[in-house]
Design an enzyme around this catalytic site. Structure first.
Site, short mmCIF file in Angstrom:
data_model
loop_
_atom_site.label_atom_id
_atom_site.label_comp_id
_atom_site.label_asym_id
_atom_site.label_seq_id
_atom_site.Cartn_x
_atom_site.Cartn_y
_atom_site.Cartn_z
N LEU A 160 17.09 -12.95 -3.24
CA LEU A 160 15.95 -13.85 -3.07
C LEU A 160 16.39 -15.22 -2.57
O LEU A 160 15.57 -15.97 -2.04
CB LEU A 160 15.20 -14.00 -4.40
CG LEU A 160 14.53 -12.74 -4.94
CD1 LEU A 160 13.90 -13.03 -6.31
CD2 LEU A 160 13.47 -12.24 -3.98
N GLU A 205 19.89 -18.43 -2.71
CA GLU A 205 21.08 -18.97 -3.33
C GLU A 205 20.75 -20.29 -3.99
O GLU A 205 19.99 -21.09 -3.45
CB GLU A 205 22.20 -19.17 -2.30
CG GLU A 205 22.76 -17.87 -1.74
CD GLU A 205 23.98 -18.12 -0.90
OE1 GLU A 205 24.31 -19.30 -0.69
OE2 GLU A 205 24.60 -17.14 -0.46
N CYS A 226 22.40 -23.57 -6.77
CA CYS A 226 23.47 -24.55 -6.76
C CYS A 226 24.82 -23.91 -7.03
O CYS A 226 25.83 -24.33 -6.45
CB CYS A 226 23.19 -25.63 -7.81
SG CYS A 226 21.70 -26.59 -7.48
N PHE A 227 24.84 -22.91 -7.89
CA PHE A 227 26.13 -22.35 -8.25
C PHE A 227 26.11 -20.83 -8.28
O PHE A 227 27.02 -20.21 -8.80
CB PHE A 227 26.58 -22.87 -9.63
CG PHE A 227 25.51 -22.76 -10.66
CD1 PHE A 227 25.22 -21.55 -11.28
CD2 PHE A 227 24.77 -23.88 -11.02
CE1 PHE A 227 24.24 -21.46 -12.23
CE2 PHE A 227 23.79 -23.78 -11.97
CZ PHE A 227 23.52 -22.57 -12.59
N GLY A 228 25.10 -20.21 -7.76
CA GLY A 228 25.04 -18.76 -7.78
C GLY A 228 23.98 -18.25 -6.84
O GLY A 228 23.52 -18.95 -5.94
N ASP A 236 14.74 -33.43 -11.24
CA ASP A 236 14.66 -32.99 -9.84
C ASP A 236 13.33 -32.27 -9.61
O ASP A 236 13.28 -31.21 -8.99
CB ASP A 236 15.83 -32.07 -9.50
CG ASP A 236 15.96 -31.84 -7.98
OD1 ASP A 236 15.39 -32.65 -7.22
OD2 ASP A 236 16.60 -30.87 -7.58
#
Length: 799
Positions: free
Chosen positions: A470, A472, A474-476, A609
């Protein structure tokens, strides 16, 4: 006409218009409607009666003062559309709103000020004429003096960033003195300070809200009249967040000796600016060894920070026995690192603590008994270890003690939770370390996963079928998946879910971030308007975090795909077959996001955010806030770096977060109104054509974005309230939910159809790389407040 005369009297320096109407008058003085609901200011003398009516219509109008509706009886009352004050007092000054019942439309926005001409000296007045009162009493002239010097004894004010500071210099004199404020020896009016200042001359005070490090300095009040002057200085120090791991008080916890059957308290004093995560650990022996094959000690987690824990720094051991003896460790961590200290608990039989100093022979006997008791203790410990080993092998029916190694991942960051973590999670957020005084607090390069089983959230890996990616993060990465038996009420059916997992090249920090997000989602709980955690896979394979799946993607793309046909409002991707959105549908989007943020605020979670790209839309058009558990390095933000989709995150940030990195729930309120602007521009980009360097200066000067062409003035007034420079002056999410709920009740599908009303304006093509100047039409060049909000928010909010 009455208002015109009142305003003319103010500007010409003549006495203010008397607002009291004669009983014989057929028409009471009424305020004529003003276009665009501009604020009206009237000055009233002390003790003067006030009687105003809201237009010529008596029914269907209500008066509010500072957000509260006036009662129909009392000295100050709102009655049949009238505002009546029997005798004007200083506390009656303030902001009054007349709202139309039902639609809550602002009919009048009125500010009443007290005429302080009797307490201040105009340039054309003779001070000597003020030395006598109206009753004929004559008062001697006197130089200024302090009336309450005891209230000025605190010279140094050291406060954390984000707090409100108030300096007072109460004084008197005859003629009445004036007060001026200096900062570091220079005249101070607050024009260059974000949020400005409040000078309350009647209270001889200076108020600064949401202080930041740049507010540090010496503030001097200068009080003077024609006979002399006095001054007093305050020193303000604004404390920044301390970039340091937790500090543990030396000597705590302390080695303790207790008798069998007694109660023991172990104390661990933790000092940490960032919210610490604290755990009490007991070192245990497994198979005759205190350490595993990897060198990490075996520990049992006795106590951890949770929402209901108010004394986590104290470990209580009731009715101790010989098995309670051993080493105990207090482990504290925050977003910077870890600290720990250990102590030994010795448990002796009661007779072994009967010490006496009567004779030397008795002392020798006591020593022998103490040594013998120690030997007995060692034997008991060995027997206890053998017995425990047999219990494990024999699978006794009694519930086993949870034993685990220190989890091999770091405490990634301070949770955005002011309350502490829930007891529902057995996961200890600590990096695997060797508990010794010589080793470093943090190790690097650990990528192996060794997570304890959490039965409340663990989902069988073999019931999960992964599908197409679906996106990407920030870290995965996130993939669509089918989970068999995820819903307990439908154990034989599959559910479509989203699974977060690490990339192939993930580091130990990426692992820590994903674990941190997982833990935060456990703590937050469930709500309709947030992405909820459904389960986790932590055993025998990579870490999977299973969350709800939003079929229609993020809110920004959802809005852009539903733009009406036209050359200026074209979607980036394929146009949705559902057609344009109605006005009530857009308000519903904002209302749902506000509800989700209200829930996160109640859980003490600061998002940091909030934007349309971080709100997901389900198949049933339910708005769900995402990424509220992400670890974000707010001290290492590249303000000039674009995201992968070309947008600048700083455009959603409040001034205090942008310039001073102070994040609160009120900075989330600012971001929410940027999101509201995105909604009513159908996915437009904020501040189109404005370079980041210029955006900084424009925000400092009080400039805000103009009203979108298809946004009603009532909702734009709501935006302006949320864009207040002072965070405490912004509404809370609870108030935003109430305000948007009223809008939803007042509108219907026939109120406004965007297919008919969308004009040629399109803010979606702006880009931060543009060289356009601040003269672009997206900005309103009038500092706040441009126009009042139609909603009766209180002037002061707590953050």
């Amino acid at each position: 006409m009455w208002l015109l005369l009142a305003l003319l009297s103010i500007f010409q320096g003549t006495p203010a218009l008397s607002l009291e109407a004669s009983e014989e008058m057929e028409q009471e003085p009424c305020l004529a409607p003003i276009l665009e609901q501009q604020e009206q200011v009237l000055t009233v003398a002390l003790g003067q009666p006030v009687r105003l009516c809201c237009g010529r219509t008596e029914r269907g109008r209500h008066w509010y003062k500072e957000g509260s509706r006036l009662a129909s009886a009392g000295r100050v009352r709102g009655w049949r559309g009238r505002l009546e004050i029997a005798s004007f007092l200083p506390e009656d000054a303030g902001r009054y709103l007349c709202l139309a019942r039902g639609s809550m439309t602002v009919v009048h926005n009125l500010t009443l000020l007290m005429d302080d001409s009797l307490t201040s000296i105009s340039n054309d007045e003779d001070p000597k004429t003020l030395s006598s009162s109206s009753s004929g009493h004559v008062y001697p002239q006197q130089a200024p003096y302090w009336t309450h010097p005891q209230r000025m004894e605190k010279k140094l004010h050291a406060v954390p960033a984000g707090n409100t500071v108030k300096f007072r210099c109460p004084a008197a004199g005859n003629p009445m003195p004036t007060i001026h404020w200096l900062k570091d020896g220079q005249a101070f009016h607050g024009e260059n300070r974000i949020g400005g200042i409040r000078l309350r001359h009647q209270h001889w005070s200076l108020v600064m809200e949401s202080v930041v490090p740049s507010d540090r300095g010496t503030y001097t009040c200068l009080v003077e009249n024609s006979l002399g002057s006095i001054r007093y200085s305050y020193l303000l120090d604004v404390l920044e967040r301390s970039p340091h791991r937790p500090i543990l008080q030396a000597g705590l916890p302390a080695n303790t000796t207790a008798v069998v059957g007694s109660d023991v308290e172990l104390l661990c004093k933790v000092y940490s600016d960032a919210q610490p995560h604290i755990q009490w650990l007991k070192h245990v022996v497994i198979n005759g060894s205190s350490f595993g094959a990897d060198g990490f000690p075996y520990v049992q987690v006795l106590k951890t920070t949770d929402i209901n824990s108010s004394e986590v720094e104290v470990l209580y051991l009731r009715n101790v026995s010989a098995e309670d003896a051993g080493e105990y460790t207090c482990l504290a961590g925050n977003s910077i690192g870890l600290s720990y200290q250990s102590a030994w608990l010795t448990v002796l039989p009661e007779e072994d603590l009967t010490w006496t100093t009567a004779t030397p022979e008795a002392r020798y006997t006591d020593i022998i008994l103490y040594v013998s008791g120690s030997l007995v203790l060692l034997v008991l410990l060995l027997l206890a270890g053998v017995y425990h080993r047999q219990v494990i092998r024999g699978h006794y029916s009694r519930q086993p003690v949870t034993i685990q190694k220190l989890s091999r991942f770091p405490l990634a960051r301070q949770f955005s939770l002011e309350s502490r973590s829930s007891g529902k999670s057995s996961l200890s957020l600590v990096r695997g370390v060797r508990l010794s005084s010589s080793g470093p607090p943090l190790l690097t390069g650990l990528v192996n996963l060794d997570l304890p089983l959490d039965p409340l959230w663990e989902f069988p890996r073999d019931r999960l079928v992964l599908g197409k990616p679906l996106g990407e993060g920030c870290f995965g990465q996130v993939v669509r998946a089918e989970a068999f038996g995820m819903d307990p009420s439908r154990p034989d059916q599959t559910s479509t879910v989203a699974v977060k997992m690490l990339k192939d090249n993930a580091s130990d920090k990426d692992l820590a971030d994903l674990v941190s997000e997982m833990e935060v989602m456990k703590l937050i709980g469930r709500h309709k308007n947030i992405i909820n955690l459904l389960g986790v896979c932590t055993q025998e394979g990579p870490l999977y975090v299973i969350v709800e799946c939003a079929a229609k993607g993020n809110l920004r793309e959802f809005l852009r795909a539903r733009r009406p046909p036209g050359p200026d409002l074209s979607p980036d991707g394929p146009r949705s077959s559902e057609g344009p959105l109605s006005f009530p549908a857009l308000v519903s989007c904002a209302y749902q996001v506000a509800r989700g943020m209200q829930y996160l605020e109640s859980r003490k979670c600061i998002h940091r955010d909030l934007a349309a790209r971080n709100v997901l839309v389900t198949e049933d058009d339910v708005m769900k806030i995402a990424d509220f558990g992400l670890a974000r390095g707010v001290h290492h933000i590249d303000y000039y770096k674009k995201t992968s989709n070309g947008r600048l995150p700083v455009k959603w940030m409040a001034p205090e977060a942008l310039f001073d990195r102070v994040y609160t729930h009120q900075s989330d309120v600012w971001s929410f109104e940027i999101l509201l602007w995105e909604i009513f521009t159908l996915g437009g980009s904020p501040y189109p054509g404005i370079p980041v360097e210029e955006l900084f200066s424009l925000l400092r000067e009080g400039h805000r974005m103009e009203r979108p062409p298809n946004c009603p003035s009532e909702l734009y007034g709501l935006m302006r309230e949320c864009w207040h420079a002072a965070p405490s002056q912004r509404p809370t999410f609870k108030q935003l939910v109430e305000a948007l709920d009223k809008v939803l009740l007042a509108v219907s599908e026939e109120y406004l159809d965007l297919r008919l009303t969308f004009g040629p304006f399109s803010p979606s093509n702006g880009d931060a790389s543009s060289t356009c100047s601040s003269s672009d039409s997206v900005f309103s060049h009038d500092p706040l407040p441009l126009e009042p909000s139609p909603f009766p928010f209180s002037d002061s909010q707590t953050t």
